[in-house]
Scaffold this motif. Structure first.
Motif, PDB file in Angstrom:
ATOM      1  N   ASP A   1      -9.259  -1.705   4.583  1.00  0.00           N
ATOM      2  CA  ASP A   1      -9.214  -0.357   4.028  1.00  0.00           C
ATOM      3  C   ASP A   1      -9.818   0.638   5.005  1.00  0.00           C
ATOM      4  OD1 ASP A   1      -8.536   1.519   2.135  1.00  0.00           O
ATOM      5  OD2 ASP A   1     -10.276   1.159   0.851  1.00  0.00           O
TER       6      ASP A   1
ATOM      7  N   ARG B   1     -13.394  -5.085   0.923  1.00  0.00           N
ATOM      8  CA  ARG B   1     -12.013  -4.861   0.508  1.00  0.00           C
ATOM      9  C   ARG B   1     -11.675  -3.388   0.333  1.00  0.00           C
ATOM     10  NH1 ARG B   1     -11.588  -9.265   2.132  1.00  0.00           N
ATOM     11  NH2 ARG B   1     -10.588 -11.057   1.133  1.00  0.00           N
ATOM     12  N   SER B   2     -12.697  -2.549   0.116  1.00  0.00           N
ATOM     13  CA  SER B   2     -12.391  -1.144  -0.159  1.00  0.00           C
ATOM     14  C   SER B   2     -13.547  -0.252   0.270  1.00  0.00           C
ATOM     15  CB  SER B   2     -12.098  -0.954  -1.654  1.00  0.00           C
ATOM     16  OG  SER B   2     -11.705   0.369  -1.947  1.00  0.00           O
TER      17      SER B   2
ATOM     18  N   THR C   1       0.416   5.621   0.417  1.00  0.00           N
ATOM     19  CA  THR C   1      -0.485   6.710   0.787  1.00  0.00           C
ATOM     20  C   THR C   1       0.296   8.010   0.844  1.00  0.00           C
ATOM     21  OG1 THR C   1      -1.779   5.174   2.135  1.00  0.00           O
ATOM     22  CG2 THR C   1      -2.178   7.506   2.476  1.00  0.00           C
TER      23      THR C   1
ATOM     24  N   ASN D   1     -11.943  -5.394  -5.438  1.00  0.00           N
ATOM     25  CA  ASN D   1     -10.799  -5.073  -4.588  1.00  0.00           C
ATOM     26  C   ASN D   1     -10.631  -3.585  -4.346  1.00  0.00           C
ATOM     27  OD1 ASN D   1      -9.703  -7.664  -4.042  1.00  0.00           O
ATOM     28  ND2 ASN D   1      -8.926  -7.760  -6.136  1.00  0.00           N
ATOM     29  N   SER D   2     -11.266  -2.748  -5.188  1.00  0.00           N
ATOM     30  CA  SER D   2     -11.007  -1.320  -5.066  1.00  0.00           C
ATOM     31  C   SER D   2     -12.173  -0.519  -5.620  1.00  0.00           C
ATOM     32  CB  SER D   2      -9.715  -0.953  -5.805  1.00  0.00           C
ATOM     33  OG  SER D   2      -9.372   0.398  -5.605  1.00  0.00           O
TER      34      SER D   2
ATOM     35  N   GLN E   1     -14.581   4.110   0.059  1.00  0.00           N
ATOM     36  CA  GLN E   1     -14.210   5.433  -0.437  1.00  0.00           C
ATOM     37  C   GLN E   1     -15.382   6.369  -0.256  1.00  0.00           C
ATOM     38  OE1 GLN E   1     -12.212   8.003  -0.797  1.00  0.00           O
ATOM     39  NE2 GLN E   1     -10.834   6.574  -1.870  1.00  0.00           N
TER      40      GLN E   1
ATOM     41  N   LYS F   1      -1.834  -1.329   5.688  1.00  0.00           N
ATOM     42  CA  LYS F   1      -2.606  -0.332   4.954  1.00  0.00           C
ATOM     43  C   LYS F   1      -2.642   0.948   5.762  1.00  0.00           C
ATOM     44  CE  LYS F   1      -5.800   1.265   2.019  1.00  0.00           C
ATOM     45  NZ  LYS F   1      -5.690   1.353   0.558  1.00  0.00           N
TER      46      LYS F   1
ATOM     47  N   SER G   1      -6.183  -4.791  -8.792  1.00  0.00           N
ATOM     48  CA  SER G   1      -5.989  -4.674  -7.348  1.00  0.00           C
ATOM     49  C   SER G   1      -6.280  -3.275  -6.836  1.00  0.00           C
ATOM     50  CB  SER G   1      -4.556  -5.050  -6.977  1.00  0.00           C
ATOM     51  OG  SER G   1      -3.616  -4.287  -7.723  1.00  0.00           O
ATOM     52  N   SER G   2      -6.209  -2.274  -7.731  1.00  0.00           N
ATOM     53  CA  SER G   2      -6.409  -0.908  -7.267  1.00  0.00           C
ATOM     54  C   SER G   2      -6.794  -0.006  -8.430  1.00  0.00           C
ATOM     55  CB  SER G   2      -5.138  -0.376  -6.598  1.00  0.00           C
ATOM     56  OG  SER G   2      -5.350   0.894  -6.026  1.00  0.00           O
TER      57      SER G   2
ATOM     58  N   ALA H   1      -7.501   4.434  -9.010  1.00  0.00           N
ATOM     59  CA  ALA H   1      -7.429   5.750  -8.381  1.00  0.00           C
ATOM     60  C   ALA H   1      -7.652   6.825  -9.432  1.00  0.00           C
ATOM     61  CB  ALA H   1      -6.081   5.953  -7.697  1.00  0.00           C
TER      62      ALA H   1
ATOM     63  N   ASN I   1       0.830  -1.189   0.000  1.00  0.00           N
ATOM     64  CA  ASN I   1       0.000   0.000   0.000  1.00  0.00           C
ATOM     65  C   ASN I   1       0.872   1.249   0.000  1.00  0.00           C
ATOM     66  OD1 ASN I   1      -1.456   2.020   2.385  1.00  0.00           O
ATOM     67  ND2 ASN I   1      -2.564   1.571   0.505  1.00  0.00           N
TER      68      ASN I   1
END
Length: 276
Positions: A102, A146-147, A22, A191-192, A149, A57, A236-237, A239, A20
């Protein structure tokens, strides 16, 4: 547009499996890795320092950072990750072995999600935590989240097996979203999930992905694999930075959108990192 290998981190950590990354608006970066390895940059990734703590994370909101470990462990920093204090194991859920995956924040409100439907919430910038309704009305009380936001007061959580839920009142109440988010697979292992104002994108294993343009209320399928070069890429991600989006997978395949997630094109496999 273009990608180059990051050698300044390699100089500090010669062998490193990153889990991860950030950052905050002040140029502070933290990377979490396997085998109890973490690294921090305070000069916008120019140089890195190895840290002696282990978290899988990390999420940031202002100067407050919340880190998640394994078996219910979590920690909080109020000084951009310089020092850390342990949080209650399990974050006041009834499980001290929950695996949290997360965390996200909206001002002083934080939400942390984990396996078997466990969710905890803080409204005082991560100081104290309250166990939330298990499964968040997603349709499964044991959803493996898993995520999480948020965009404004709207929050979305996604899980394995297609489960997902949405809140429009800053996490006070939750309602189920269509299982699989109309991605083409009702059991998609998400996952995201990420947002750019009212636009949302959720990505899953085996290439499945979905997009919303009405703040998460309704969802439509995106091309399987996002034109990354592999229709079965295990994403997996994902953004966003404004209308530019990037989705990455565990096998090196990646894709980019410059029109707020409407269309996608392949990025170089491995992103020129030296690994594919």
């Amino acid at each position: 547009v273009t990608w180059v290998a990051e050698n300044s981190l390699k100089a500090v950590l010669s062998t490193f499996v990153a889990l991860n990354v950030t950052a905050d608006s002040e140029g502070n970066w933290l990377i979490c890795g396997q085998s109890a390895v973490m690294a921090k940059s305070i000069d916008n990734t120019a140089t890195w320092t190895k840290l002696g703590i282990s978290l899988a994370k990390i999420a940031a909101s202002g100067t407050t950072w919340v880190g998640l470990g394994t078996s219910g462990f979590a920690a909080r920093s109020a000084d951009n990750g310089e020092s850390w204090a342990d949080l209650p194991r399990g974050l006041n859920t009834d499980s001290q072995t929950v695996v949290f995956y997360d965390a996200a924040a909206n001002g002083n409100t934080w939400i942390v999600v984990g396996d078997t439907g466990y969710v905890s919430k803080s409204i005082d910038d991560g100081l104290t935590w309250v166990w939330q309704i298990q499964g968040l009305n997603s349709g499964s009380t044991t959803a493996n989240f898993r995520s999480v936001q948020r965009s404004g007061n709207t929050w979305v959580v996604v899980a394995n097996a297609g489960w997902a839920a949405r809140s429009t009142d800053n996490g006070a109440t939750w309602a189920a979203l269509p299982r699989g988010l109309n991605s083409g697979n009702t059991s998609a292992n998400f996952n995201s999930v990420a947002s750019n104002e009212s636009t949302w994108v959720a990505t899953a294993t085996t290439g499945f992905a979905a997009r919303s343009t009405d703040d998460g209320a309704t969802w439509t399928a995106l091309p399987q694999g996002l034109n990354s070069g592999s229709a079965s890429a295990n994403f997996s991600s994902v953004a966003a930075n404004g209308s530019t989006w990037v989705a990455v997978s565990t096998s090196g395949f990646a894709a980019r959108s410059t029109d707020d997630g409407a269309t996608w094109t392949a990025l170089p496999q491995g992103l020129n990192s030296g690994f594919t």
